[in-house]
Design a protein around this motif. Structure first.
Motif, PDB file in Angstrom:
ATOM      1  N   GLU A  49       0.831  -1.207   0.000  1.00 23.98           N
ATOM      2  CA  GLU A  49       0.000   0.000   0.000  1.00 23.98           C
ATOM      3  C   GLU A  49       0.868   1.261   0.000  1.00 23.98           C
ATOM      4  N   LEU A  50       1.859   1.302   0.873  1.00 24.80           N
ATOM      5  CA  LEU A  50       2.734   2.470   0.957  1.00 24.80           C
ATOM      6  C   LEU A  50       3.557   2.630  -0.321  1.00 24.80           C
ATOM      7  N   ALA A  51       4.043   1.533  -0.856  1.00 24.70           N
ATOM      8  CA  ALA A  51       4.823   1.600  -2.097  1.00 24.70           C
ATOM      9  C   ALA A  51       3.985   2.191  -3.232  1.00 24.70           C
ATOM     10  N   ILE A  52       2.725   1.785  -3.311  1.00 23.13           N
ATOM     11  CA  ILE A  52       1.840   2.315  -4.352  1.00 23.13           C
ATOM     12  C   ILE A  52       1.583   3.800  -4.129  1.00 23.13           C
ATOM     13  N   LEU A  53       1.340   4.193  -2.885  1.00 20.59           N
ATOM     14  CA  LEU A  53       1.120   5.611  -2.590  1.00 20.59           C
ATOM     15  C   LEU A  53       2.328   6.453  -2.987  1.00 20.59           C
ATOM     16  N   ILE A  54       3.516   5.964  -2.664  1.00 22.13           N
ATOM     17  CA  ILE A  54       4.749   6.685  -3.005  1.00 22.13           C
ATOM     18  C   ILE A  54       4.882   6.800  -4.524  1.00 22.13           C
ATOM     19  N   SER A  55       4.631   5.710  -5.232  1.00 19.81           N
ATOM     20  CA  SER A  55       4.760   5.767  -6.696  1.00 19.81           C
ATOM     21  C   SER A  55       3.758   6.742  -7.301  1.00 19.81           C
ATOM     22  N   ARG A  56       2.573   6.850  -6.714  1.00 24.63           N
ATOM     23  CA  ARG A  56       1.563   7.794  -7.209  1.00 24.63           C
ATOM     24  C   ARG A  56       1.986   9.244  -6.994  1.00 24.63           C
ATOM     25  N   VAL A  57       2.672   9.511  -5.883  1.00 24.57           N
ATOM     26  CA  VAL A  57       3.152  10.876  -5.628  1.00 24.57           C
ATOM     27  C   VAL A  57       4.041  11.339  -6.782  1.00 24.57           C
ATOM     28  N   PHE A  58       4.879  10.431  -7.278  1.00 24.92           N
ATOM     29  CA  PHE A  58       5.807  10.786  -8.343  1.00 24.92           C
ATOM     30  C   PHE A  58       5.231  10.558  -9.738  1.00 24.92           C
ATOM     31  N   GLY A  59       4.031   9.967  -9.810  1.00 23.05           N
ATOM     32  CA  GLY A  59       3.430   9.693 -11.106  1.00 23.05           C
ATOM     33  C   GLY A  59       4.218   8.687 -11.911  1.00 23.05           C
ATOM     34  N   LYS A  60       4.813   7.722 -11.215  1.00 23.40           N
ATOM     35  CA  LYS A  60       5.651   6.710 -11.861  1.00 23.40           C
ATOM     36  C   LYS A  60       5.099   5.326 -11.581  1.00 23.40           C
ATOM     37  N   PRO A  61       5.349   4.377 -12.493  1.00 20.61           N
ATOM     38  CA  PRO A  61       4.978   2.993 -12.202  1.00 20.61           C
ATOM     39  C   PRO A  61       5.805   2.481 -11.019  1.00 20.61           C
ATOM     40  N   LEU A  62       5.249   1.550 -10.294  1.00 20.27           N
ATOM     41  CA  LEU A  62       5.913   0.984  -9.125  1.00 20.27           C
ATOM     42  C   LEU A  62       7.338   0.518  -9.444  1.00 20.27           C
ATOM     43  N   GLU A  63       7.515  -0.070 -10.629  1.00 19.58           N
ATOM     44  CA  GLU A  63       8.816  -0.610 -11.029  1.00 19.58           C
ATOM     45  C   GLU A  63       9.872   0.473 -11.245  1.00 19.58           C
ATOM     46  N   GLU A  64       9.453   1.715 -11.432  1.00 20.36           N
ATOM     47  CA  GLU A  64      10.414   2.808 -11.580  1.00 20.36           C
ATOM     48  C   GLU A  64      10.817   3.399 -10.232  1.00 20.36           C
ATOM     49  N   VAL A  65      10.073   3.045  -9.198  1.00 20.58           N
ATOM     50  CA  VAL A  65      10.373   3.551  -7.860  1.00 20.58           C
ATOM     51  C   VAL A  65      11.102   2.497  -7.041  1.00 20.58           C
TER      52      VAL A  65
END
Length: 72
Positions: A49-65
């Protein structure tokens, strides 16, 4: 099974996002600054959940974060 290490690009992404501070990121995703520090330093693996939230902040796919380093 070897332990997997989760690495991340948070520091670079924060810098690219107008030099966002750890505190700013923490506030956007609802955690403490210390949690962001621990994630950046690979001392703590975020929940999905936190990983997805962080990736959304940057507008990047999870794999780029976040990445999994499975080299043993």
């Amino acid at each position: 099974m070897a332990k997997l290490t989760i690495t991340n690009n948070l520091r670079r992404l924060r810098f690219d996002a107008n030099e966002m501070t750890q505190k700013d990121l923490a506030e956007k995703v609802g955690v403490t600054r210390q949690t962001i520090v621990a994630i950046e330093n690979a001392k703590y693996s975020p929940t999905l959940e936190l990983a997805i939230l962080i990736s959304r902040v940057f507008g990047k796919p999870l794999e780029e974060v976040f990445n999994i380093d499975d080299a043993a």
